[in-house]
Design a protein around this motif. Structure first.
Motif, PDB file in Angstrom:
ATOM      1  N   ARG A  88      32.016  42.690  49.671  1.00 50.63           N
ATOM      2  CA  ARG A  88      33.153  43.564  49.980  1.00 50.63           C
ATOM      3  C   ARG A  88      33.889  43.978  48.712  1.00 50.63           C
ATOM      4  O   ARG A  88      34.935  44.604  48.777  1.00 50.63           O
ATOM      5  CB  ARG A  88      34.120  42.843  50.940  1.00 50.63           C
ATOM      6  N   GLY A  89      33.359  43.558  47.574  1.00 50.35           N
ATOM      7  CA  GLY A  89      33.989  43.961  46.317  1.00 50.35           C
ATOM      8  C   GLY A  89      35.087  43.027  45.856  1.00 50.35           C
ATOM      9  O   GLY A  89      35.820  43.325  44.921  1.00 50.35           O
ATOM     10  N   ASP A 101      40.145  43.050  43.604  1.00 50.92           N
ATOM     11  CA  ASP A 101      39.322  43.734  44.595  1.00 50.92           C
ATOM     12  C   ASP A 101      38.902  45.043  43.963  1.00 50.92           C
ATOM     13  O   ASP A 101      39.716  45.943  43.775  1.00 50.92           O
ATOM     14  CB  ASP A 101      40.129  43.973  45.874  1.00 50.92           C
ATOM     15  N   ILE A 102      37.631  45.142  43.594  1.00 55.65           N
ATOM     16  CA  ILE A 102      37.203  46.319  42.848  1.00 55.65           C
ATOM     17  C   ILE A 102      36.766  47.468  43.751  1.00 55.65           C
ATOM     18  O   ILE A 102      36.434  48.549  43.275  1.00 55.65           O
ATOM     19  CB  ILE A 102      36.074  45.994  41.846  1.00 55.65           C
ATOM     20  N   GLY A 103      36.752  47.219  45.051  1.00 52.39           N
ATOM     21  CA  GLY A 103      36.469  48.312  45.974  1.00 52.39           C
ATOM     22  C   GLY A 103      35.033  48.798  45.947  1.00 52.39           C
ATOM     23  O   GLY A 103      34.762  49.916  46.368  1.00 52.39           O
ATOM     24  N   MET A 104      34.133  47.979  45.445  1.00 46.48           N
ATOM     25  CA  MET A 104      32.720  48.360  45.463  1.00 46.48           C
ATOM     26  C   MET A 104      31.872  47.091  45.429  1.00 46.48           C
ATOM     27  O   MET A 104      32.303  46.051  44.923  1.00 46.48           O
ATOM     28  CB  MET A 104      32.383  49.269  44.282  1.00 46.48           C
TER      29      MET A 104
ATOM     30  N   GLY B  89      37.076  52.289  41.605  1.00 43.68           N
ATOM     31  CA  GLY B  89      36.965  51.615  42.891  1.00 43.68           C
ATOM     32  C   GLY B  89      38.262  51.717  43.671  1.00 43.68           C
ATOM     33  O   GLY B  89      39.346  51.723  43.086  1.00 43.68           O
ATOM     34  N   HIS B  90      38.140  51.821  44.965  1.00 40.19           N
ATOM     35  CA  HIS B  90      39.333  51.902  45.816  1.00 40.19           C
ATOM     36  C   HIS B  90      39.073  51.135  47.104  1.00 40.19           C
ATOM     37  O   HIS B  90      37.980  51.197  47.655  1.00 40.19           O
ATOM     38  CB  HIS B  90      39.640  53.365  46.150  1.00 40.19           C
TER      39      HIS B  90
END
Lengths: 133, 98
Positions: A88-89, A101-104, B89-90
């Motif tokens: 989930r990053g 939380d890197i979102g990737m 990233g988001h």
């Protein structure tokens, strides 16, 4: 040396405690830079904590947001030394603490890295213009 | 002195995926990063991160129900006059569970 057991953090240390390892509170005052935006809202940041920017409708609101967020941000300052990124990053240290939380996903993080930079770079202003910004 | 900022194709695609409001926010942060990358950026360790890159992360309030975290990956070009944004990233988070 005996280590403390499950004692709550900040609990008073009993005089007969069989330990020399305990926690204390350390009050810290941090200064923030606040900017009034043209629309009347406020943007604030603690310069010593990268990434601490917050916005709000009032000085009180940004102060409260900074007070809430600063402790965790302080713990995240410095070199990012994670050992694991989940699918989930979320980035974790060795002790299991989530630091970012890197979102990737790890796969997405590495995607395209081998392409190199040549011919693949676009100035920021051109990108913004493409999106009408 | 502000650094020039260029986006790698991959970061450009990730920027394009952001909502309109988040594009504005991200653009503002990229300009801030250009002014002080050493102050805002943090070095990373490889692995698991790509070698030689830095991270700039920030959060934005999403209203009553959510908040948003953004992570910008970047590196300096060989001349150290330009920042190469290699990834953006988001993620959106509900309030109350971290």
């Amino acid at each position: 040396m005996d280590l403390p057991g499950e004692s709550p953090v900040n609990a008073p240390v009993p005089k007969d405690a069989r330990t020399d390892l305990f926690s204390i509170d350390v009050p810290v005052t941090l200064s923030a830079i606040v900017r009034r935006e043209p629309d009347g809202t406020f943007l604030a940041e603690i310069p010593s904590i990268p990434g601490s920017q917050v916005s709000g409708e009032s000085v009180e609101e940004v102060r409260a947001k900074l007070a809430r967020g600063a402790p965790s941000k302080l713990g995240r300052a410095g070199v990012v030394t994670p050992v694991r990124i989940d699918d989930r990053g979320r980035v974790f240290r060795a002790d299991g603490t989530e630091v970012l939380d890197i979102g990737m996903t790890p796969e997405e993080l590495l995607e395209g890295r081998a392409e190199g930079d040549r011919g693949r770079l676009t100035p920021l202003e051109d990108v913004l213009a493409e999106h009408g910004l | 002195v502000s650094y020039a900022v260029v986006l790698h194709g991959r970061a450009k695609r990730e920027f394009a995926k952001l909502s309109g409001g988040h594009k504005v926010i991200a653009a503002d942060h990229l300009r801030r990063l250009a002014r002080s990358p050493a102050k805002l950026g943090r070095p990373t360790v490889s692995p698991p991160f790509p070698p030689g890159e830095m991270i700039y992360d920030f959060v934005e309030d999403g209203g009553f129900e959510t908040w948003h975290s953004f992570t910008v990956f970047f590196k300096y070009d060989a001349g150290e006059s330009t920042l190469i944004i290699t990834g953006i990233g988001h993620s959106e988070h509900p309030r109350g569970i971290g």
